[in-house]
Design a protein around this motif. Sequence first.
Motif, PDB file in Angstrom:
ATOM      1  N   THR A 136      -3.438 -11.802  -5.457  1.00 33.76           N
ATOM      2  CA  THR A 136      -2.057 -12.215  -5.709  1.00 33.76           C
ATOM      3  C   THR A 136      -1.075 -11.228  -5.086  1.00 33.76           C
ATOM      4  OG1 THR A 136      -2.636 -13.327  -7.778  1.00 33.76           O
ATOM      5  CG2 THR A 136      -0.339 -12.680  -7.494  1.00 33.76           C
ATOM      6  N   ASN A 137      -1.308  -9.926  -5.319  1.00 32.91           N
ATOM      7  CA  ASN A 137      -0.423  -8.911  -4.749  1.00 32.91           C
ATOM      8  C   ASN A 137      -0.543  -8.845  -3.236  1.00 32.91           C
ATOM      9  OD1 ASN A 137       0.731  -8.095  -7.178  1.00 32.91           O
ATOM     10  ND2 ASN A 137      -0.860  -6.595  -7.581  1.00 32.91           N
ATOM     11  N   ALA A 138      -1.767  -8.990  -2.717  1.00 35.45           N
ATOM     12  CA  ALA A 138      -1.963  -8.931  -1.265  1.00 35.45           C
ATOM     13  C   ALA A 138      -1.202 -10.056  -0.574  1.00 35.45           C
ATOM     14  CB  ALA A 138      -3.453  -9.013  -0.942  1.00 35.45           C
ATOM     15  N   ILE A 139      -1.251 -11.256  -1.140  1.00 34.17           N
ATOM     16  CA  ILE A 139      -0.527 -12.394  -0.561  1.00 34.17           C
ATOM     17  C   ILE A 139       0.979 -12.183  -0.716  1.00 34.17           C
ATOM     18  CG2 ILE A 139      -0.062 -14.863  -0.778  1.00 34.17           C
ATOM     19  CD1 ILE A 139      -2.996 -15.162  -1.752  1.00 34.17           C
ATOM     20  N   LYS A 140       1.388 -11.756  -1.888  1.00 38.55           N
ATOM     21  CA  LYS A 140       2.809 -11.586  -2.185  1.00 38.55           C
ATOM     22  C   LYS A 140       3.476 -10.612  -1.215  1.00 38.55           C
ATOM     23  CE  LYS A 140       3.825 -11.400  -6.494  1.00 38.55           C
ATOM     24  NZ  LYS A 140       3.917 -10.905  -7.894  1.00 38.55           N
ATOM     25  N   PHE A 141       2.755  -9.540  -0.868  1.00 39.17           N
ATOM     26  CA  PHE A 141       3.365  -8.502  -0.047  1.00 39.17           C
ATOM     27  C   PHE A 141       2.913  -8.534   1.400  1.00 39.17           C
ATOM     28  CE2 PHE A 141       3.324  -6.896  -4.447  1.00 39.17           C
ATOM     29  CZ  PHE A 141       4.700  -6.955  -4.658  1.00 39.17           C
ATOM     30  N   SER A 142       2.263  -9.641   1.807  1.00 43.37           N
ATOM     31  CA  SER A 142       1.983  -9.874   3.228  1.00 43.37           C
ATOM     32  C   SER A 142       3.196 -10.581   3.812  1.00 43.37           C
ATOM     33  CB  SER A 142       0.722 -10.731   3.396  1.00 43.37           C
ATOM     34  OG  SER A 142      -0.425 -10.018   2.988  1.00 43.37           O
ATOM     35  N   ASP A 143       4.055  -9.829   4.461  1.00 42.03           N
ATOM     36  CA  ASP A 143       5.358 -10.361   4.867  1.00 42.03           C
ATOM     37  C   ASP A 143       5.380 -10.945   6.271  1.00 42.03           C
ATOM     38  OD1 ASP A 143       4.921  -7.900   5.972  1.00 42.03           O
ATOM     39  OD2 ASP A 143       7.019  -7.286   5.931  1.00 42.03           O
ATOM     40  N   LYS A 144       4.254 -10.880   6.986  1.00 45.39           N
ATOM     41  CA  LYS A 144       4.246 -11.375   8.363  1.00 45.39           C
ATOM     42  C   LYS A 144       3.409 -12.651   8.466  1.00 45.39           C
ATOM     43  CE  LYS A 144       4.559  -6.674  10.225  1.00 45.39           C
ATOM     44  NZ  LYS A 144       3.857  -5.635  11.025  1.00 45.39           N
ATOM     45  N   LYS A 145       3.990 -13.672   9.041  1.00 47.83           N
ATOM     46  CA  LYS A 145       3.255 -14.927   9.266  1.00 47.83           C
ATOM     47  C   LYS A 145       2.104 -14.656  10.247  1.00 47.83           C
ATOM     48  CE  LYS A 145       4.080 -19.832  10.179  1.00 47.83           C
ATOM     49  NZ  LYS A 145       3.736 -20.244   8.823  1.00 47.83           N
ATOM     50  N   GLY A 146       0.946 -15.189   9.937  1.00 47.58           N
ATOM     51  CA  GLY A 146      -0.210 -14.940  10.777  1.00 47.58           C
ATOM     52  C   GLY A 146      -0.978 -13.698  10.367  1.00 47.58           C
ATOM     53  N   SER A 147      -0.543 -13.076   9.265  1.00 47.32           N
ATOM     54  CA  SER A 147      -1.227 -11.892   8.765  1.00 47.32           C
ATOM     55  C   SER A 147      -2.544 -12.288   8.098  1.00 47.32           C
ATOM     56  CB  SER A 147      -0.336 -11.153   7.767  1.00 47.32           C
ATOM     57  OG  SER A 147      -0.946  -9.966   7.333  1.00 47.32           O
ATOM     58  N   SER A 148      -3.400 -11.324   7.846  1.00 46.35           N
ATOM     59  CA  SER A 148      -4.686 -11.619   7.220  1.00 46.35           C
ATOM     60  C   SER A 148      -4.939 -10.676   6.053  1.00 46.35           C
ATOM     61  CB  SER A 148      -5.822 -11.491   8.235  1.00 46.35           C
ATOM     62  OG  SER A 148      -5.957 -10.156   8.680  1.00 46.35           O
ATOM     63  N   ILE A 149      -5.842 -11.115   5.195  1.00 47.34           N
ATOM     64  CA  ILE A 149      -6.307 -10.307   4.066  1.00 47.34           C
ATOM     65  C   ILE A 149      -7.818 -10.199   4.173  1.00 47.34           C
ATOM     66  CG2 ILE A 149      -6.555 -10.208   1.554  1.00 47.34           C
ATOM     67  CD1 ILE A 149      -3.873 -11.728   1.394  1.00 47.34           C
ATOM     68  N   GLU A 150      -8.334  -8.983   4.098  1.00 46.47           N
ATOM     69  CA  GLU A 150      -9.768  -8.761   4.238  1.00 46.47           C
ATOM     70  C   GLU A 150     -10.368  -8.389   2.887  1.00 46.47           C
ATOM     71  OE1 GLU A 150     -10.963  -9.304   7.207  1.00 46.47           O
ATOM     72  OE2 GLU A 150      -9.023  -9.398   8.256  1.00 46.47           O
ATOM     73  N   ILE A 151     -11.399  -9.136   2.477  1.00 43.06           N
ATOM     74  CA  ILE A 151     -12.154  -8.801   1.268  1.00 43.06           C
ATOM     75  C   ILE A 151     -13.512  -8.267   1.707  1.00 43.06           C
ATOM     76  CG2 ILE A 151     -13.129  -9.626  -0.897  1.00 43.06           C
ATOM     77  CD1 ILE A 151     -11.098 -11.890  -0.854  1.00 43.06           C
ATOM     78  N   ASN A 152     -13.801  -7.024   1.372  1.00 37.61           N
ATOM     79  CA  ASN A 152     -15.061  -6.405   1.754  1.00 37.61           C
ATOM     80  C   ASN A 152     -15.877  -6.047   0.518  1.00 37.61           C
ATOM     81  OD1 ASN A 152     -14.943  -5.909   4.837  1.00 37.61           O
ATOM     82  ND2 ASN A 152     -12.931  -5.266   4.108  1.00 37.61           N
ATOM     83  N   ILE A 153     -17.183  -6.277   0.611  1.00 35.26           N
ATOM     84  CA  ILE A 153     -18.085  -6.023  -0.512  1.00 35.26           C
ATOM     85  C   ILE A 153     -19.167  -5.038  -0.085  1.00 35.26           C
ATOM     86  CG2 ILE A 153     -19.662  -7.043  -2.188  1.00 35.26           C
ATOM     87  CD1 ILE A 153     -18.275  -9.765  -1.466  1.00 35.26           C
ATOM     88  N   GLU A 154     -19.379  -4.016  -0.894  1.00 34.13           N
ATOM     89  CA  GLU A 154     -20.498  -3.094  -0.724  1.00 34.13           C
ATOM     90  C   GLU A 154     -21.267  -3.063  -2.035  1.00 34.13           C
ATOM     91  OE1 GLU A 154     -19.526   0.798   0.683  1.00 34.13           O
ATOM     92  OE2 GLU A 154     -17.893   0.054   1.952  1.00 34.13           O
ATOM     93  N   ALA A 155     -22.574  -3.083  -1.939  1.00 34.97           N
ATOM     94  CA  ALA A 155     -23.400  -3.092  -3.146  1.00 34.97           C
ATOM     95  C   ALA A 155     -24.575  -2.153  -2.963  1.00 34.97           C
ATOM     96  CB  ALA A 155     -23.876  -4.510  -3.464  1.00 34.97           C
ATOM     97  N   GLU A 156     -24.317  -0.872  -3.187  1.00 28.80           N
ATOM     98  CA  GLU A 156     -25.389   0.111  -3.111  1.00 28.80           C
ATOM     99  C   GLU A 156     -25.516   0.767  -4.489  1.00 28.80           C
ATOM    100  OE1 GLU A 156     -24.341   2.600   0.194  1.00 28.80           O
ATOM    101  OE2 GLU A 156     -24.597   0.979   1.662  1.00 28.80           O
ATOM    102  N   GLN A 157     -25.295   2.078  -4.583  1.00 29.82           N
ATOM    103  CA  GLN A 157     -25.321   2.705  -5.906  1.00 29.82           C
ATOM    104  C   GLN A 157     -24.161   2.209  -6.755  1.00 29.82           C
ATOM    105  OE1 GLN A 157     -25.389   6.938  -5.288  1.00 29.82           O
ATOM    106  NE2 GLN A 157     -27.614   6.988  -5.072  1.00 29.82           N
ATOM    107  N   ASN A 158     -23.020   2.003  -6.119  1.00 30.43           N
ATOM    108  CA  ASN A 158     -21.850   1.449  -6.794  1.00 30.43           C
ATOM    109  C   ASN A 158     -21.493   0.108  -6.174  1.00 30.43           C
ATOM    110  OD1 ASN A 158     -21.415   3.714  -8.477  1.00 30.43           O
ATOM    111  ND2 ASN A 158     -20.358   4.775  -6.819  1.00 30.43           N
ATOM    112  N   LEU A 159     -20.973  -0.776  -6.997  1.00 33.65           N
ATOM    113  CA  LEU A 159     -20.418  -2.029  -6.492  1.00 33.65           C
ATOM    114  C   LEU A 159     -18.968  -1.760  -6.092  1.00 33.65           C
ATOM    115  CD1 LEU A 159     -20.342  -5.110  -6.061  1.00 33.65           C
ATOM    116  CD2 LEU A 159     -19.719  -5.320  -8.476  1.00 33.65           C
ATOM    117  N   LYS A 160     -18.634  -2.065  -4.845  1.00 36.49           N
ATOM    118  CA  LYS A 160     -17.271  -1.867  -4.354  1.00 36.49           C
ATOM    119  C   LYS A 160     -16.727  -3.176  -3.807  1.00 36.49           C
ATOM    120  CE  LYS A 160     -17.860   3.006  -3.025  1.00 36.49           C
ATOM    121  NZ  LYS A 160     -17.752   3.988  -1.918  1.00 36.49           N
TER     122      LYS A 160
END
Length: 380
Positions: free
Chosen positions: A277-301
């Motif tokens: 919600t915050n990432a979309i709200k504060f993406s002020d440029k048309k054509g911008s992107s949001i990246e969701i990255n997942i890491e799952a080793e000792q910690n889930l990130k």
Amino acid sequence: MNEQSSSKEKGFILIVDDIPKNLQLLGNTLRDEGYKIAAVSKPEQVVNSVRKYQPDLILLDVMMPGKNGFEVCEELKADPELNHIPVIFLTAKVEQESVVKGLNLGGADYVTKPFNNQELLARVDTHISLKLSKDKLKEQNEKLNELGLMKDRIYSVIGHDLRGPVNGISGVINMLLTDLEETEPERLRKLLTLINESSTNLWNLLTDLLSWARVQSKEMKVNPSDFSLIKAIQEDVKMMEFVAEKKGVTIHIHPQEDFEVNADKSFIRTIIRNFLTNAIKFSDKKGSSIEINIEAEQNLKITVKDYGIGMSEEIQGRLFKMVHPKNETSMNKNGAGFGLLLCNELAKLHGGKIVVESEEGAGSTFTLVIPQSEQAVIAA
């Protein structure tokens, strides 16, 4: 009463004396009364020991080689983190000048050698009781301050964040009622979409507000289960697609491989939804992107990165604090912050944390970090 329970109740005393026999005598006397004891024989070690143990009282010998007790007391009283701890001087001197000097340096009291056990215990009990009472009062004042800030924050949410979508819904409905028969189908669709968007935002905000209140009252518990992380994220992305498309923002998930994790699914989804919600709200440029990255080793990130307006260091410093500044930035005025308070609490309930990286004009990155056992994260 056992030693452990009475020690907790009576307090912790640090004894400082260069003579082992005195340390043993004092230690045995105080320990028999239920106090928890630590001892230091070198004056140079006192400040570090006080930092380590955080005692409720210090019994400090005056006549020691190298550095006397008055000098040690001056060091302690000059330190804002330690100067609240009462000091009782142990001295063989009974001259008025010596006693007055110690008290003027910040000492709370003195006891002369050889010790009278009843006098020693009476003075110790008095000053520890005063210290513990002050600590309790400080804790209560901090809680009252937190409650006041909580009240201000809730008023802010009700006064600003809730009124926005409610006014939006009311305004669109009034427009429809005024000119319903002449409204074109395409315009009708857009107006109904606005109602749906505002009502969804309102529902999410109310849900977060109620969840946060439950966390504060200690009612909310973690209910972990095994679930597909990718599917959970995709569900939240799907909810946000319409708003993102309106702003010309695309959302990407990396990697695409599925993971089964063990956590509270509703908590994780709440955190991801707020991040998005915050990432979309504060993406002020048309054509911008949001990246969701997942890491799952000792910690889930789980990381959500946007390329929007970013935040100053000042804003970052108060994201997870119960503050309500008079001069709010544009980011605060748009409603960012309250949901993050909830996210931070939910992360803590998992034994995890939220890490924030941001630069003004370059975007923000929010990362949820949750500890996982080796068996908890499994490639599906």
